[in-house]
Design a protein around this motif. Sequence first.
Motif: not given
Lengths: 260, 509
Positions: B78-80, B82-87
Amino acid sequence: MQLPPALRSRLLGAPGAAKPLPVERDPAAGAPPFHFAARRVRFPRDHEFFEDGDVQRHLYLQDVLTQVSESPERPRVPEFTCQAAGCCQVFDSLENYEHHYHTLHRNVCSFCGRAFPSVHLLDVHILEWHDSLFQILSERQDMYQCLVEGCAERFRSGGDRKEHLVRRHLYPADFRFDRPKRSGGPATPGAAVQDSAEALGEGEEQSGGDAMEVCPERAAPRPEPVGQRRTSSHRIPSTICFGQGASRGFKSTKKRKEHQ
Amino acid sequence: MWRGRQGRLRPVGCVVEELRCQRREREAALRKARREQQLVSKRLLRDDVLEEAEGECVAMILGEAEIQQFLQLAQRGTDEKQRESALVSLRRGLQHPQTQQTFIWLEGSMRTLVGLLTSNRALLQLEAARCLHELSHSEQSAVAEACLPATSYLLTYLSGHSSDFIELCLYTLGNLIVESEAVRRRLLPQGIVPALAACIQSPHLTVLEALGYALSQLLQAKEAPEMIIPSVLGSTLPQHILQLLQPGPKLNPGVAVEFAWCLHYIICSQVNNALLISHGGLSTLGLLLLDVAGAVQRTEDAGLELLVCPVLRCLSNLLTEAAVEVMGGPNQLEDERVVAALYILLQFFVQKQPSLLPECLWLLNNLTANSPSFCTSLLSMDLIKPLLQLLPVSNVVSVLVLTVLCNVAEKGRAYCQHLWPGPLLPCLIGTLASSDTEVVGQSLELLHLLFFYRPEVSFGPGTPVLRPVVSPWPLSLSILSIATFLGLASLCGLQFRTCSLWLGRHSSK
């Protein structure tokens, strides 16, 4: 190795060739057992003569040899917001902002708000989706151009083009920049919004992060009065809005249908 | 110019000797690979500044579950941020070969990554591209082939505008290209050559350097002469490449190195060198050589030999083309400053990189072989003595030096007059004593030419030059001493016969 002092100044001097001394070859000089003949030599790529130089080249590629100079400083700037209308993304580095801008705001279709990675794809999109003249012409001749740079082929339909992309150019069948249009006529903003809403839904179910064509809540599609001709002005920046009563913002599809 | 890039696993507390040892091992491995025609090298673009900001760079091994978790978070978080840091976490894991293997065998993983690569979230797109770049650096062709679904998009993005992103795509493509023929077979019909031809017009130097790298990898392929080089020559790439190699204030060394190697791969494949000559290749490369020689004099920059080597090769090979043979034609290289530049480079390489001396001398041979003008330049600019100083370097260098001298001597009496008598004889006596048969053979050829065109040169006691060497002895005895030298060196039968015939011919005068 000692070089004559005049050599360096010769290098900096004017171009020129030495006046050659007279050449007086005697064929008997080459009589056996002596067999020297002056000749230019060529070496093919894999010749062992090139081994040392090739090894140096590869060491460089692998970074063993690279001269390390000061990496250019990438300054961190204080946070700033993207200036495009409706976009509220925040950045703390210019590189990230540059990529964001080019991805989302640079090649944007002013009819439907879809963003494209290049000018070429945007132009093709506008032609095929928003140009009524294109629709008329395409009934009589091959108008759908191949998307691959350097390929001049044209096709009768989008489907034929897709087949060409897959067969000849080995493109994936679901290439995201070759989405078929849903409605028959020139795409209206309404249809586009409907499209994008559906696609968004679809996208989220599939492999997440749908293609560039979809406009998220940020770069909202601007509805234009249907029938207004667009010629050279189709790449108007998103901050400009046309028409009385035209509004920005993402309206729900239900409302759009009512207005039409 | 040269961007500092650290190795994959940073050596912690490495001693200088250890580094040297590692480098020797790498060199040996590369030589072996080259002999087996499996020379593959890749570029890894890793942003050290970015990594330092993220903290300690540790290549983590990720399991299936972790990879899936990161992918799902990147897709649906949901959080931008968060998505980035997953990648980002996925990317760091992909630095490790084991994680790469796990990733490619996990169902749907590449599809998800490609989805993120083509998403409308710019920063996710960038991170996804970085993940692909890590994968491209793998030494397993299976991993490179697993990246095939992304190639059409990587090519599409080359016509975009974001220079960092394009640079990343180009390095990724370059790495994939060199790893597997299957990848090249896919990329060619996908239009990589026209895409590169369009991209080469970019004003960004980092993009150009990356493009040069990708193109050089493409041109190195073993099927390149038949499948790739013709279409490259048919595009606008050759003109742009030559333009980027024009010397002047706009010349960027990092960019020039890559494109010089591209030219070398094209030229040594001998597909259509006449085309390059017609585009002014000889004069551009000649001027570039002058420029580099000038730079070598001004600075001690050791990176310049990376540029000199391909330029030397291109010039030498181009000189063998028929189009150049037309005397006085527009495609001739006649400027004697090229010879001056070559000697300055010879002097530079004697100290810095003796392994490149043969390539310099090869060009000198090709310049002097059919050109009375260049031979005269060697004499008029007093360049014979410096050449003789190179004789002790190695046998290969000796043979080449002697060959160049033969090129001068074979042009007749007027040339031999400047060579003989002179410092040549003591050097030749030295080379005649070599254990290498090629060195001895070439020395005999040279001696023969000198005596042939200057038979009046006597070895008598009055000859000042020879006095320190053989002064009290008559001609026959000096020749006998030469023969003794020859006898001492273990010669093959032909050389023995050659020298005895030579002795017979000259002692009768």
